[in-house]
Design a protein around this motif. Structure first.
Motif, PDB file in Angstrom:
ATOM      1  N   PHE A  22       0.805  -1.220   0.000  1.00  0.00           N
ATOM      2  CA  PHE A  22       0.000   0.000   0.000  1.00  0.00           C
ATOM      3  C   PHE A  22       0.841   1.275   0.000  1.00  0.00           C
ATOM      4  CE2 PHE A  22      -2.580  -3.377   1.824  1.00  0.00           C
ATOM      5  CZ  PHE A  22      -3.692  -3.316   0.994  1.00  0.00           C
ATOM      6  N   ASN A  23       2.157   1.121  -0.087  1.00  0.00           N
ATOM      7  CA  ASN A  23       3.057   2.273  -0.112  1.00  0.00           C
ATOM      8  C   ASN A  23       3.197   2.746  -1.565  1.00  0.00           C
ATOM      9  OD1 ASN A  23       5.256   4.033  -0.205  1.00  0.00           O
ATOM     10  ND2 ASN A  23       6.344   2.954   1.422  1.00  0.00           N
ATOM     11  N   THR A  24       2.574   3.866  -1.881  1.00  0.00           N
ATOM     12  CA  THR A  24       2.554   4.366  -3.259  1.00  0.00           C
ATOM     13  C   THR A  24       3.517   5.537  -3.480  1.00  0.00           C
ATOM     14  OG1 THR A  24       0.738   5.858  -2.703  1.00  0.00           O
ATOM     15  CG2 THR A  24       0.144   3.682  -3.578  1.00  0.00           C
ATOM     16  N   HIS A  25       4.285   5.908  -2.478  1.00  0.00           N
ATOM     17  CA  HIS A  25       5.121   7.104  -2.584  1.00  0.00           C
ATOM     18  C   HIS A  25       6.620   6.820  -2.510  1.00  0.00           C
ATOM     19  CE1 HIS A  25       1.238   8.979  -2.028  1.00  0.00           C
ATOM     20  NE2 HIS A  25       1.763  10.184  -2.190  1.00  0.00           N
ATOM     21  N   ASP A  26       7.033   5.937  -1.611  1.00  0.00           N
ATOM     22  CA  ASP A  26       8.456   5.638  -1.519  1.00  0.00           C
ATOM     23  C   ASP A  26       8.902   4.828  -2.736  1.00  0.00           C
ATOM     24  OD1 ASP A  26       8.631   6.932   0.928  1.00  0.00           O
ATOM     25  OD2 ASP A  26       8.132   5.106   2.051  1.00  0.00           O
ATOM     26  N   ALA A  27      10.178   4.884  -3.002  1.00  0.00           N
ATOM     27  CA  ALA A  27      10.716   4.291  -4.229  1.00  0.00           C
ATOM     28  C   ALA A  27      10.379   2.800  -4.344  1.00  0.00           C
ATOM     29  CB  ALA A  27      12.224   4.494  -4.281  1.00  0.00           C
ATOM     30  N   ALA A  28       9.938   2.422  -5.512  1.00  0.00           N
ATOM     31  CA  ALA A  28       9.722   1.018  -5.875  1.00  0.00           C
ATOM     32  C   ALA A  28      10.181   0.873  -7.324  1.00  0.00           C
ATOM     33  CB  ALA A  28       8.255   0.626  -5.723  1.00  0.00           C
ATOM     34  N   PRO A  29      11.493   0.829  -7.534  1.00  0.00           N
ATOM     35  CA  PRO A  29      12.023   0.937  -8.903  1.00  0.00           C
ATOM     36  C   PRO A  29      11.593  -0.188  -9.840  1.00  0.00           C
ATOM     37  CG  PRO A  29      13.767   0.421  -7.334  1.00  0.00           C
ATOM     38  CD  PRO A  29      12.572   0.774  -6.525  1.00  0.00           C
ATOM     39  N   GLY A  30      11.444  -1.413  -9.311  1.00  0.00           N
ATOM     40  CA  GLY A  30      10.972  -2.509 -10.140  1.00  0.00           C
ATOM     41  C   GLY A  30      11.784  -2.712 -11.402  1.00  0.00           C
ATOM     42  N   ALA A  31      13.107  -2.602 -11.300  1.00  0.00           N
ATOM     43  CA  ALA A  31      13.947  -2.704 -12.497  1.00  0.00           C
ATOM     44  C   ALA A  31      13.878  -4.088 -13.129  1.00  0.00           C
ATOM     45  CB  ALA A  31      15.394  -2.348 -12.144  1.00  0.00           C
ATOM     46  N   ASN A  32      13.971  -5.109 -12.291  1.00  0.00           N
ATOM     47  CA  ASN A  32      13.888  -6.486 -12.785  1.00  0.00           C
ATOM     48  C   ASN A  32      12.443  -6.965 -12.792  1.00  0.00           C
ATOM     49  OD1 ASN A  32      14.459  -9.071 -13.609  1.00  0.00           O
ATOM     50  ND2 ASN A  32      15.849  -9.559 -11.933  1.00  0.00           N
ATOM     51  N   ASP A  33      11.705  -6.652 -11.732  1.00  0.00           N
ATOM     52  CA  ASP A  33      10.325  -7.095 -11.558  1.00  0.00           C
ATOM     53  C   ASP A  33       9.374  -5.907 -11.676  1.00  0.00           C
ATOM     54  OD1 ASP A  33       8.060  -8.512 -10.898  1.00  0.00           O
ATOM     55  OD2 ASP A  33       8.546  -8.689  -8.767  1.00  0.00           O
ATOM     56  N   ASP A  34       8.908  -5.508 -12.884  1.00  0.00           N
ATOM     57  CA  ASP A  34       9.157  -6.254 -14.090  1.00  0.00           C
ATOM     58  C   ASP A  34       9.405  -5.293 -15.246  1.00  0.00           C
ATOM     59  OD1 ASP A  34       9.335  -8.486 -15.841  1.00  0.00           O
ATOM     60  OD2 ASP A  34       7.238  -8.277 -16.355  1.00  0.00           O
ATOM     61  N   ALA A  35      10.187  -4.238 -14.988  1.00  0.00           N
ATOM     62  CA  ALA A  35      10.580  -3.382 -16.113  1.00  0.00           C
ATOM     63  C   ALA A  35      11.325  -4.201 -17.157  1.00  0.00           C
ATOM     64  CB  ALA A  35      11.434  -2.220 -15.623  1.00  0.00           C
ATOM     65  N   SER A  36      12.024  -5.256 -16.717  1.00  0.00           N
ATOM     66  CA  SER A  36      12.761  -6.093 -17.671  1.00  0.00           C
ATOM     67  C   SER A  36      11.809  -6.764 -18.652  1.00  0.00           C
ATOM     68  CB  SER A  36      13.600  -7.130 -16.928  1.00  0.00           C
ATOM     69  OG  SER A  36      12.786  -8.050 -16.207  1.00  0.00           O
ATOM     70  N   GLY A  37      10.669  -7.271 -18.162  1.00  0.00           N
ATOM     71  CA  GLY A  37       9.708  -7.922 -19.046  1.00  0.00           C
ATOM     72  C   GLY A  37       9.046  -6.941 -19.992  1.00  0.00           C
ATOM     73  N   VAL A  38       8.749  -5.728 -19.509  1.00  0.00           N
ATOM     74  CA  VAL A  38       8.179  -4.701 -20.375  1.00  0.00           C
ATOM     75  C   VAL A  38       9.185  -4.306 -21.449  1.00  0.00           C
ATOM     76  CG1 VAL A  38       7.249  -2.358 -20.447  1.00  0.00           C
ATOM     77  CG2 VAL A  38       6.659  -3.877 -18.555  1.00  0.00           C
ATOM     78  N   ALA A  39      10.454  -4.224 -21.074  1.00  0.00           N
ATOM     79  CA  ALA A  39      11.498  -3.907 -22.058  1.00  0.00           C
ATOM     80  C   ALA A  39      11.543  -4.956 -23.161  1.00  0.00           C
ATOM     81  CB  ALA A  39      12.852  -3.799 -21.370  1.00  0.00           C
ATOM     82  N   VAL A  40      11.331  -6.230 -22.812  1.00  0.00           N
ATOM     83  CA  VAL A  40      11.285  -7.285 -23.827  1.00  0.00           C
ATOM     84  C   VAL A  40      10.134  -7.036 -24.789  1.00  0.00           C
ATOM     85  CG1 VAL A  40      10.777  -9.737 -24.192  1.00  0.00           C
ATOM     86  CG2 VAL A  40      12.462  -9.062 -22.476  1.00  0.00           C
ATOM     87  N   SER A  41       8.953  -6.718 -24.258  1.00  0.00           N
ATOM     88  CA  SER A  41       7.787  -6.479 -25.104  1.00  0.00           C
ATOM     89  C   SER A  41       8.022  -5.289 -26.030  1.00  0.00           C
ATOM     90  CB  SER A  41       6.552  -6.244 -24.227  1.00  0.00           C
ATOM     91  OG  SER A  41       5.386  -6.120 -25.002  1.00  0.00           O
TER      92      SER A  41
END
Length: 498
Positions: A163-182
């Motif tokens: 429920f923390n929508t403000h502090d950093a949640a970079p999600g580089a691997n989970d799952d910016a990596s998958g979006v980068a593949v798409s």
């Protein structure tokens, strides 16, 4: 050179053993399966896949600070942050790619409201807007354009607190990596033409319970999408944490697939579902759901476009001590323990879907607040992503999408005829809907204890074949082939009296 020769020798020995096992069951009929011919256009597209583009995409997604799905309802976020800003950027990126190919992509949004719940374990407590973003590369053959292949990753992220929508949640691997593949698949494949349609997707709401993919899968079902294959890429960043080299294998990516179809494929009553399960039990086909055949097709594609891959057995030891060419490894289960993924949403609607994930996940870099604790760095940070690894995953996805979109559809109504009590096998099937007149068919088989197809026989343009092989001793499949050698994935035959 010595290492390469040893690898070739090991692969040759493994292939020989597999074929010997199959031939012991089938005699000398048929021929060993060989890699399909390389399509120069597809090979050229794979060369355009860029680790630099992958890096730029992931870095941009990380820059949105916190891509929590729940942040779509926040009004106090800094400008240019949050999940809505990320969705707008993804749509714009698909639009930019479309402009480069003369408007070849139709960029769409699937926006809906997920109802909240005050149940104790609910991850969405109030009505929340979710948006899936996707781009459609329409097929050029009117008879086959309805067929769709889909690649996806989820663009939402989270930290230790859902429920923390403000502090950093970079999600580089989970799952910016998958979006980068798409996105990278869209960039390189949009330059080509395919008879069938490819859909490039980024879904939201994965971290709250597969909400985005569930809505898109239901939409696809309701709208009658002829969705033949779904490739879900989730955590494909190839963790680079120092000290992990002995256990992380950068040459391997896992492909999870269900062996028994999810309930969504059992149309009709509970009695019919029970009958289907009894049939699977009787056939010994608990490793031949359509999704498992899609995983096998990825291995087949890999053998064409990454020819040094061969057969790999070393991955199931405690440590990784040798380097191999990049390749997929089939994992014969639907997903990891205690985890879930967006492919399941499509499986539950009766679609064929697999999950693609790096060889060994690092849980210090998933769903964690960024912090240094007792000498351990936590957080899903950009510095732990191997962009060359993600580029390799993108190449495998692109090769699979392009091959299946170029091939005819899968054979329909595939049956093994069982009226005669004999030691032959007679198969019959219907042509795929919209298949060109030039389509041919290939029967493949394997000994029941083997994981992959080993032997094949061509049926030419005929839709029946009779083989001098006992139907009791092997598992058969039938696949479609076009004149250039593009293969569909195989379809398991169902017993029929006539």
């Amino acid at each position: 050179m010595a290492s390469s020769l040893r690898r070739i020798a090991l692969v040759s020995a493994a292939l020989t053993l597999s074929l010997q096992q199959t031939q012991a069951q089938t005699g000398s009929y048929g021929a060993p399966i060989r890699p399909a011919a390389v399509d120069p256009a597809i090979a050229g597209a794979l060369k355009q896949v860029s680790a630099e583009h992958v890096h730029a995409t992931i870095e941009k997604l990380v820059s949105f600070n916190n891509r929590s799905t729940l942040s779509s309802m926040e009004t106090d976020l800094a400008p240019g942050t949050g999940v809505t800003a990320a969705a707008e950027w993804i749509a714009a990126e698909f639009g930019r790619i479309s402009s480069d190919c003369g408007g070849c992509l139709e960029v769409k949004r699937d926006t809906f409201t997920e109802a909240g719940s005050d149940a104790p374990n609910s991850r969405i407590r109030k009505p929340t807007t979710l948006t899936n973003v996707y781009a459609v590369l329409k097929g050029t053959d009117p008879a086959q354009a309805a067929r769709r292949m889909l690649v996806t990753g989820h663009y939402d992220s989270r930290n230790s607190d859902n429920f923390n929508t403000h502090d950093a949640a970079p999600g580089a691997n989970d799952d910016a990596s998958g979006v980068a593949v798409s996105i990278e698949c869209a960039r390189v494949l949009s330059k080509l033409k395919f008879p069938s349609t490819i859909v490039f997707v980024a879904v939201a709401g994965e971290e709250q319970g597969l909400n985005g993919s569930r809505h898109l899968a239901k939409l696809a079902k309701a709208e009658g999408w002829q969705l033949e294959a779904v490739l879900n890429n989730d955590i494909v960043g190839g963790d680079t944490t120092p000290g992990q080299a002995e256990v992380e294998d950068k040459s391997a990516v896992r492909v999870f697939s269900e062996g028994v179809p999810s309930p969504g494929i059992f149309e009709g009553s509970a009695d019919k579902s029970a009958d289907t399960l009894r049939l699977i039990h009787g056939l010994g086909s608990d490793s031949d759901a359509p999704s498992r055949e899609l995983a096998r097709a990825m291995v087949d594609v890999d053998h064409s476009y990454f020819p040094e891959s061969g057969i790999h057995t070393k991955h199931f030891t405690a440590t990784v001590t040798t380097k191999e060419p990049f390749h997929p490894v089939m994992i014969f289960r639907a997903d990891r323990y205690l985890r879930g993924g967006d492919h399941t949403s499509f499986n539950l609607e009766g679609f064929t879907a697999v999950r693609i994930t790096e060889w060994r996940e690092n849980f210090d870099h998933q769903h964690q607040n960024i912090r240094l604790e007792n000498g351990t760095q936590y957080g899903d940070l950009l510095k732990y992503v191997d962009f060359n690894y993600v580029a390799n995953v993108a190449r495998l996805n692109a090769a699979t999408l392009a091959t299946l979109a170029s091939a005819p559809g899968v054979p329909q109504n595939v049956h093994i005829l069982t009226a005669a009590l004999d030691n032959n096998t007679e198969l019959a099937w219907d042509a795929p809907v919209g298949a060109p007149a030039s389509t041919s068919y290939e029967v493949v088989w394997r000994a029941t204890e083997l994981p992959n197809w080993t032997t094949a026989a061509s049926a030419g343009s005929a839709t029946t074949i009779k083989l001098p092989i006992s139907k009791d001793n092997v598992i058969f499949g039938v696949r479609s082939v076009d004149p250039a050698g593009h293969r569909s994935f195989a379809v398991l035959p169902i017993p029929a009296r006539k």
